[in-house]
Design a protein around this motif. Sequence first.
Motif: not given
Length: 156
Positions: A1-23
């Motif tokens: 599961m660790e490798w999966l959690a790393l996915l949420a740390e990628t710049p793309l995931a960060r953009a969707l997490i911090v910006s509701p507009t991007v999401y």
Amino acid sequence: MEWLALLAETPLARALIVSPTVYLLVNAAHIMAIGMLFGSILALDLRLLGLFEKVPLQTVAVFLSRMAGKGVALAVLTGLCLFSVKPTEYIQNTAFLAKLGLVALGIGNALVVHVTPGWRAAVTQGSISAPLRVSAVISLVIWISAIVAGRWIGFL
Ligand code: HEM
């Protein structure tokens, strides 16, 4: 599961997490891709089931299946973006897993159909065999189920 959690740390995931507009734009793109996929599949499968007889199958069969293929590719791309926001949660979501299974079944069914003599005859002569009609029903059931499973994700 660790490798999966790393996915949420990628710049793309960060953009969707911090910006509701991007999401919301990516989610809207996912829905548009599903519309492109299902709209093409519905038109093609209903034609294979004998509706819209005046529409020449030789013309629309290849066109609609290619549109559906592009829709699947876009849905997978945008879906992976949405998935990257909370991958360890989605991977434990029954609806999400059911949807992935149905999407794989849907793609598999389409690939098998495309190598059959029935599809060749439909594309070259416009004739529709009984097995091709059966695969059209299977295709409709699979993709409608995939869409219902997709919508169900947010309820679990
Ligand atoms: C190719 C066929 C696909 C179909 C027909 C499909 C269908 C759907 C539908 C109907 C929704 C609900 C949209 C909404 O109400 O906002 C959805 C959401 C979603 N899909 Fe897909 N999807 C597909 C592929 C994928 C793939 C390949 C993935 C990931 C690898 C994926 C990940 C997601 C995620 C994470 C959501 C958001 C769920 C939520 O939190 O509500 N989808 N999908």
